[in-house]
Design a protein around this motif. Structure first.
Motif, PDB file in Angstrom:
ATOM      1  N   ILE A 312      16.756   0.035  -9.157  1.00 61.04           N
ATOM      2  CA  ILE A 312      17.291   0.142 -10.517  1.00 61.04           C
ATOM      3  C   ILE A 312      16.335   1.051 -11.263  1.00 61.04           C
ATOM      4  CG2 ILE A 312      18.004  -1.083 -12.599  1.00 61.04           C
ATOM      5  CD1 ILE A 312      18.253  -3.615 -10.936  1.00 61.04           C
ATOM      6  N   PRO A 313      16.677   2.318 -11.451  1.00 59.35           N
ATOM      7  CA  PRO A 313      15.737   3.262 -12.049  1.00 59.35           C
ATOM      8  C   PRO A 313      15.120   2.732 -13.341  1.00 59.35           C
ATOM      9  CG  PRO A 313      17.651   4.434 -11.242  1.00 59.35           C
ATOM     10  CD  PRO A 313      17.955   2.964 -11.077  1.00 59.35           C
ATOM     11  N   LYS A 314      13.786   2.842 -13.418  1.00 64.64           N
ATOM     12  CA  LYS A 314      12.956   2.418 -14.545  1.00 64.64           C
ATOM     13  C   LYS A 314      12.767   0.903 -14.625  1.00 64.64           C
ATOM     14  CE  LYS A 314      14.078   6.404 -17.455  1.00 64.64           C
ATOM     15  NZ  LYS A 314      14.552   6.855 -18.795  1.00 64.64           N
ATOM     16  N   TYR A 315      13.466   0.144 -13.771  1.00 68.88           N
ATOM     17  CA  TYR A 315      13.353  -1.315 -13.844  1.00 68.88           C
ATOM     18  C   TYR A 315      12.875  -1.960 -12.537  1.00 68.88           C
ATOM     19  CZ  TYR A 315      15.777  -1.119 -18.324  1.00 68.88           C
ATOM     20  OH  TYR A 315      16.119  -0.861 -19.619  1.00 68.88           O
ATOM     21  N   LEU A 316      13.281  -1.423 -11.388  1.00 70.04           N
ATOM     22  CA  LEU A 316      12.964  -2.097 -10.129  1.00 70.04           C
ATOM     23  C   LEU A 316      12.866  -1.075  -9.012  1.00 70.04           C
ATOM     24  CD1 LEU A 316      12.595  -4.888  -8.721  1.00 70.04           C
ATOM     25  CD2 LEU A 316      15.051  -4.792  -8.204  1.00 70.04           C
ATOM     26  N   GLU A 317      11.758  -1.110  -8.274  1.00 75.67           N
ATOM     27  CA  GLU A 317      11.604  -0.217  -7.132  1.00 75.67           C
ATOM     28  C   GLU A 317      10.975  -0.964  -5.971  1.00 75.67           C
ATOM     29  OE1 GLU A 317       7.306   1.979  -7.699  1.00 75.67           O
ATOM     30  OE2 GLU A 317       8.997   2.779  -8.853  1.00 75.67           O
ATOM     31  N   ILE A 318      11.259  -0.485  -4.774  1.00 74.23           N
ATOM     32  CA  ILE A 318      10.621  -1.007  -3.574  1.00 74.23           C
ATOM     33  C   ILE A 318       9.803   0.097  -2.929  1.00 74.23           C
ATOM     34  CG2 ILE A 318      12.316  -2.822  -3.142  1.00 74.23           C
ATOM     35  CD1 ILE A 318      13.602  -1.030  -1.041  1.00 74.23           C
ATOM     36  N   GLN A 319       8.714  -0.303  -2.297  1.00 70.26           N
ATOM     37  CA  GLN A 319       7.790   0.639  -1.677  1.00 70.26           C
ATOM     38  C   GLN A 319       7.503   0.181  -0.252  1.00 70.26           C
ATOM     39  OE1 GLN A 319       4.331   0.292  -4.146  1.00 70.26           O
ATOM     40  NE2 GLN A 319       5.439   0.799  -6.053  1.00 70.26           N
ATOM     41  N   GLY A 320       7.293   1.117   0.620  1.00 65.20           N
ATOM     42  CA  GLY A 320       6.942   0.762   1.984  1.00 65.20           C
ATOM     43  C   GLY A 320       6.182   1.886   2.656  1.00 65.20           C
ATOM     44  N   SER A 321       5.251   1.534   3.535  1.00 62.33           N
ATOM     45  CA  SER A 321       4.515   2.538   4.298  1.00 62.33           C
ATOM     46  C   SER A 321       4.060   1.935   5.613  1.00 62.33           C
ATOM     47  CB  SER A 321       3.298   3.048   3.511  1.00 62.33           C
ATOM     48  OG  SER A 321       2.340   2.016   3.344  1.00 62.33           O
ATOM     49  N   PHE A 322       3.890   2.804   6.618  1.00 67.55           N
ATOM     50  CA  PHE A 322       3.280   2.351   7.863  1.00 67.55           C
ATOM     51  C   PHE A 322       2.508   3.508   8.467  1.00 67.55           C
ATOM     52  CE2 PHE A 322       6.959   4.417   9.755  1.00 67.55           C
ATOM     53  CZ  PHE A 322       6.484   4.907  10.955  1.00 67.55           C
ATOM     54  N   LEU A 323       1.501   3.153   9.256  1.00 62.62           N
ATOM     55  CA  LEU A 323       0.685   4.116   9.977  1.00 62.62           C
ATOM     56  C   LEU A 323       0.371   3.498  11.325  1.00 62.62           C
ATOM     57  CD1 LEU A 323      -0.853   6.867   9.644  1.00 62.62           C
ATOM     58  CD2 LEU A 323      -2.849   5.520   8.989  1.00 62.62           C
ATOM     59  N   ALA A 324       0.570   4.255  12.394  1.00 59.35           N
ATOM     60  CA  ALA A 324       0.310   3.756  13.741  1.00 59.35           C
ATOM     61  C   ALA A 324      -0.415   4.832  14.537  1.00 59.35           C
ATOM     62  CB  ALA A 324       1.617   3.371  14.437  1.00 59.35           C
ATOM     63  N   GLY A 325      -1.323   4.395  15.402  1.00 58.73           N
ATOM     64  CA  GLY A 325      -2.038   5.364  16.218  1.00 58.73           C
ATOM     65  C   GLY A 325      -3.293   4.774  16.803  1.00 58.73           C
ATOM     66  N   ASN A 326      -4.177   5.637  17.274  1.00 59.39           N
ATOM     67  CA  ASN A 326      -5.444   5.240  17.872  1.00 59.39           C
ATOM     68  C   ASN A 326      -6.589   5.713  16.984  1.00 59.39           C
ATOM     69  OD1 ASN A 326      -3.958   4.328  20.063  1.00 59.39           O
ATOM     70  ND2 ASN A 326      -4.167   6.268  21.170  1.00 59.39           N
ATOM     71  N   GLY A 327      -7.519   4.809  16.676  1.00 57.06           N
ATOM     72  CA  GLY A 327      -8.679   5.188  15.885  1.00 57.06           C
ATOM     73  C   GLY A 327      -8.393   5.395  14.417  1.00 57.06           C
ATOM     74  N   ILE A 328      -7.498   4.587  13.833  1.00 59.94           N
ATOM     75  CA  ILE A 328      -7.113   4.768  12.427  1.00 59.94           C
ATOM     76  C   ILE A 328      -7.602   3.627  11.535  1.00 59.94           C
ATOM     77  CG2 ILE A 328      -5.079   6.141  13.017  1.00 59.94           C
ATOM     78  CD1 ILE A 328      -3.410   3.572  12.523  1.00 59.94           C
ATOM     79  N   GLY A 329      -8.454   2.738  12.061  1.00 59.80           N
ATOM     80  CA  GLY A 329      -8.872   1.560  11.303  1.00 59.80           C
ATOM     81  C   GLY A 329      -9.466   1.890   9.952  1.00 59.80           C
ATOM     82  N   ARG A 330     -10.211   2.968   9.850  1.00 59.41           N
ATOM     83  CA  ARG A 330     -10.858   3.362   8.609  1.00 59.41           C
ATOM     84  C   ARG A 330      -9.869   3.511   7.451  1.00 59.41           C
ATOM     85  NH1 ARG A 330     -12.962   9.431   7.170  1.00 59.41           N
ATOM     86  NH2 ARG A 330     -14.350   8.877   5.446  1.00 59.41           N
ATOM     87  N   TYR A 331      -8.633   3.841   7.757  1.00 59.83           N
ATOM     88  CA  TYR A 331      -7.664   4.169   6.715  1.00 59.83           C
ATOM     89  C   TYR A 331      -6.894   2.956   6.199  1.00 59.83           C
ATOM     90  CZ  TYR A 331      -8.651   9.072   7.347  1.00 59.83           C
ATOM     91  OH  TYR A 331      -9.302  10.288   7.370  1.00 59.83           O
ATOM     92  N   GLY A 332      -7.246   1.756   6.613  1.00 56.21           N
ATOM     93  CA  GLY A 332      -6.616   0.554   6.100  1.00 56.21           C
ATOM     94  C   GLY A 332      -7.573  -0.225   5.228  1.00 56.21           C
ATOM     95  N   SER A 333      -7.048  -0.927   4.222  1.00 59.25           N
ATOM     96  CA  SER A 333      -7.897  -1.718   3.326  1.00 59.25           C
ATOM     97  C   SER A 333      -8.648  -2.818   4.061  1.00 59.25           C
ATOM     98  CB  SER A 333      -7.038  -2.349   2.214  1.00 59.25           C
ATOM     99  OG  SER A 333      -6.840  -1.451   1.156  1.00 59.25           O
ATOM    100  N   GLY A 334      -8.123  -3.273   5.196  1.00 56.61           N
ATOM    101  CA  GLY A 334      -8.791  -4.316   5.961  1.00 56.61           C
ATOM    102  C   GLY A 334     -10.028  -3.853   6.693  1.00 56.61           C
ATOM    103  N   GLN A 335     -10.194  -2.523   6.844  1.00 55.77           N
ATOM    104  CA  GLN A 335     -11.357  -1.946   7.508  1.00 55.77           C
ATOM    105  C   GLN A 335     -11.548  -2.486   8.923  1.00 55.77           C
ATOM    106  OE1 GLN A 335     -13.906   0.670   6.038  1.00 55.77           O
ATOM    107  NE2 GLN A 335     -11.692   0.916   5.758  1.00 55.77           N
ATOM    108  N   MET A 336     -10.471  -2.459   9.695  1.00 58.73           N
ATOM    109  CA  MET A 336     -10.576  -2.782  11.124  1.00 58.73           C
ATOM    110  C   MET A 336     -11.334  -1.655  11.834  1.00 58.73           C
ATOM    111  SD  MET A 336      -8.643  -5.677  11.684  1.00 58.73           S
ATOM    112  CE  MET A 336      -7.535  -5.674  13.093  1.00 58.73           C
ATOM    113  N   ALA A 337     -11.705  -1.884  13.088  1.00 58.79           N
ATOM    114  CA  ALA A 337     -12.514  -0.914  13.824  1.00 58.79           C
ATOM    115  C   ALA A 337     -11.688   0.303  14.246  1.00 58.79           C
ATOM    116  CB  ALA A 337     -13.125  -1.578  15.052  1.00 58.79           C
ATOM    117  N   ASP A 338     -12.365   1.449  14.307  1.00 57.89           N
ATOM    118  CA  ASP A 338     -11.757   2.682  14.825  1.00 57.89           C
ATOM    119  C   ASP A 338     -11.889   2.773  16.340  1.00 57.89           C
ATOM    120  OD1 ASP A 338     -11.026   3.926  12.324  1.00 57.89           O
ATOM    121  OD2 ASP A 338     -13.148   4.363  11.997  1.00 57.89           O
ATOM    122  N   VAL A 339     -13.111   2.516  16.834  1.00 59.59           N
ATOM    123  CA  VAL A 339     -13.399   2.749  18.249  1.00 59.59           C
ATOM    124  C   VAL A 339     -14.230   1.614  18.829  1.00 59.59           C
ATOM    125  CG1 VAL A 339     -13.314   5.267  18.017  1.00 59.59           C
ATOM    126  CG2 VAL A 339     -15.503   4.064  17.742  1.00 59.59           C
TER     127      VAL A 339
END
Length: 472
Positions: A312-339
């Motif tokens: 509903i423009p200006k009233y309600l929005e949904i957001q979504g994102s995903f990232l998958a791969g090897n060695g990407i831990g640094r880019y998440g707020s949880g700070q999981m390991a890269d290697v």
């Protein structure tokens, strides 16, 4: 492997030369610009509250904040939570609550900009908070904490070519935007927690970025960004390894820094078809250590997408994102390991997925409601007796208070979180804006199966905030 590294270095040289050439041409465009004011017109206050100082416009920003927070587990943390460090049951802090007040997320900001002509624009932006900690910082009698840079960068925008160049420190290009690929319009979760939400993709680090706007609907960008590697797991026995080193001149001597041979290279395409905002993005990373008297480099990376849909423009929005791969831990707020490590001492990039979903509502003027759910999950990466998530790890003491750490060796497999909150303006007028906020979080931390089982822990967090924005 050396060919790939030299290829990366050559690409960086071409990119830097390209930026320098464009910048030189733009700056040469001139000291005789008609936008340079008469000497008598030195300082003016404009109707929007900004200052016109000669040819440069200066806008001030930032806010003061008092945040309060209560945690069901004692992280011994300030307003930024440690999702991956919630204590297991062997740690006495698991049974303690934590209550703190903080003003350290308060920010100061300034934007200086100038139009060289109607098509060419220069700007510099700085934003700082007080979440740095020096060796003498404490909370006993005087909260003696240090300012830190959040953002400090310059930009050159050429409307004729649809070309945008950024150099300095800001959000990673992997961070989702709200429109196009523009600085200062990133889609940051509305949380009070300075670590945001599990599953949110971000860093704030030095970079050189080039963005091309092909049309109002399509933009594409590439960024080379300062690297750093999160290392975890069991090292192989009998193999000498150098992977981290204490900081040297002008770095923190109490912190460890990875041996990085190349920057992170991030690319993104953004689409704005007129209803919503959509992105495709990816990152290439190089991880280097010295094992058994030899330099070893592993190339890895990942890709993902994001979408923002105005239900509903200006009233309600949904957001979504995903990232998958090897060695990407640094880019998440949880700070999981890269290697982690292979048996020969070289790095093995850990496969991981990161996902975030959110809903934001604006039911009335000055009121924002939000809810987010996030996930970060790593895959077991084992090579013989080395690696991440070994079944031989001793987890027998993870639920027994005061058992030594050697009896709780669990390493993180999964983090997930649900968060909901509200912001409401209590004043918005000529004297700025004042807002209050409140949110609740639930975070779960789960470890890989080992001897004695798969330990887990969780945490509830309640936060409130009062903010005053003098410059809207």
């Amino acid at each position: 492997m050396d060919g790939r590294v030299w290829g990366t270095r050559a690409s960086l040289c071409v990119l830097v030369s390209f930026v320098a050439l464009i910048s030189t041409d733009a700056l040469a465009a001139d000291l005789s610009s008609p936008n340079i004011p008469d000497d008598r017109e030195v300082v003016n206050v404009l109707p929007d509250g900004s200052l016109q100082i000669g040819a440069v416009n200066l806008k001030l920003g930032g806010f003061s904040e008092l945040a309060t927070f209560w945690r069901s587990r004692n992280e011994t943390a300030d307003v930024g939570s440690s999702f991956a460090g919630i204590p297991f049951g062997n740690d006495p802090r698991h049974y303690e609550h934590e209550t703190r007040f903080s003003a350290r997320q308060s920010r100061i900001a300034a934007l200086a900009s100038g139009d060289m002509d109607e098509y060419t624009h220069l700007a510099a932006y700085i934003e700082a908070d007080f979440l740095g900690a020096g060796t003498t910082s404490n909370s006993v009698e005087s909260n003696s904490y240090a300012p830190r840079i959040r953002h400090f960068y310059g930009t050159l925008d050429d409307d004729r070519w649809g070309l945008h160049i950024l150099a300095g420190q800001t959000w990673s290009l992997l961070t989702t935007n709200t429109e196009g690929i523009k600085a200062r319009n990133e889609q940051i979760p509305l949380t009070i927690d300075a670590q945001y939400v599990v599953g949110f993709n971000w860093t704030r680090n030095p970079q050189i970025r080039i963005v091309k706007t092909f049309s109002p609907m399509i933009s594409a960008g590439i960024s080379v960004e300062s690297p750093q590697t999160v290392i975890a797991g069991q090292t192989p026995g009998g193999v000498p390894i150098n992977a981290n080193n204490p900081g040297g001149p002008l770095l923190n001597s109490g912190a460890s820094y990875s041996n990085d041979i190349m920057p992170d290279v991030v690319a993104k395409i953004a689409f704005d078809p007129g209803w919503g905002h959509y992105e495709l993005k990816g990152v290439v990373r190089g991880f280097t250590d010295r094992a058994d008297h030899d330099n070893r480099t592993t190339i890895a990376g990942g890709g993902g997408a994001s979408a923002t849909i105005p239900l509903i423009p200006k009233y309600l929005e949904i957001q979504g994102s995903f990232l998958a791969g090897n060695g990407i831990g640094r880019y998440g707020s949880g700070q999981m390991a890269d290697v982690t490590f292979n048996e020969d001492g070289s790095f093995a990039a850990i496969p991981e997925i990161q996902a975030l979903a959110g809903i934001v509502a604006h039911p009335g003027k000055g009121t924002d409601l939000y809810a987010y759910g996030g996930l970060e999950e790593a895959t077991k990466t084992v090579d013989g007796a080395a690696g991440y998530g070994l079944a031989s790890l001793n987890n027998t003491g993870c639920e027994i208070e005061d058992d030594p750490a050697s009896l709780c060796q669990g390493v993180n497999k999964r983090l997930w979180e649900v968060t909901a909150g509200v912001w409401h303006d209590i004043y918005n007028g000529h004297f700025g804006r004042a807002a209050i906020g409140a949110q609740g979080q639930y975070v779960k931390r789960e470890a890989f199966e080992g001897v004695g089982g798969a330990p887990s822990t969780d945490e509830a967090i309640v936060m409130t905030s009062f903010r005053y924005y003098p410059f809207k």
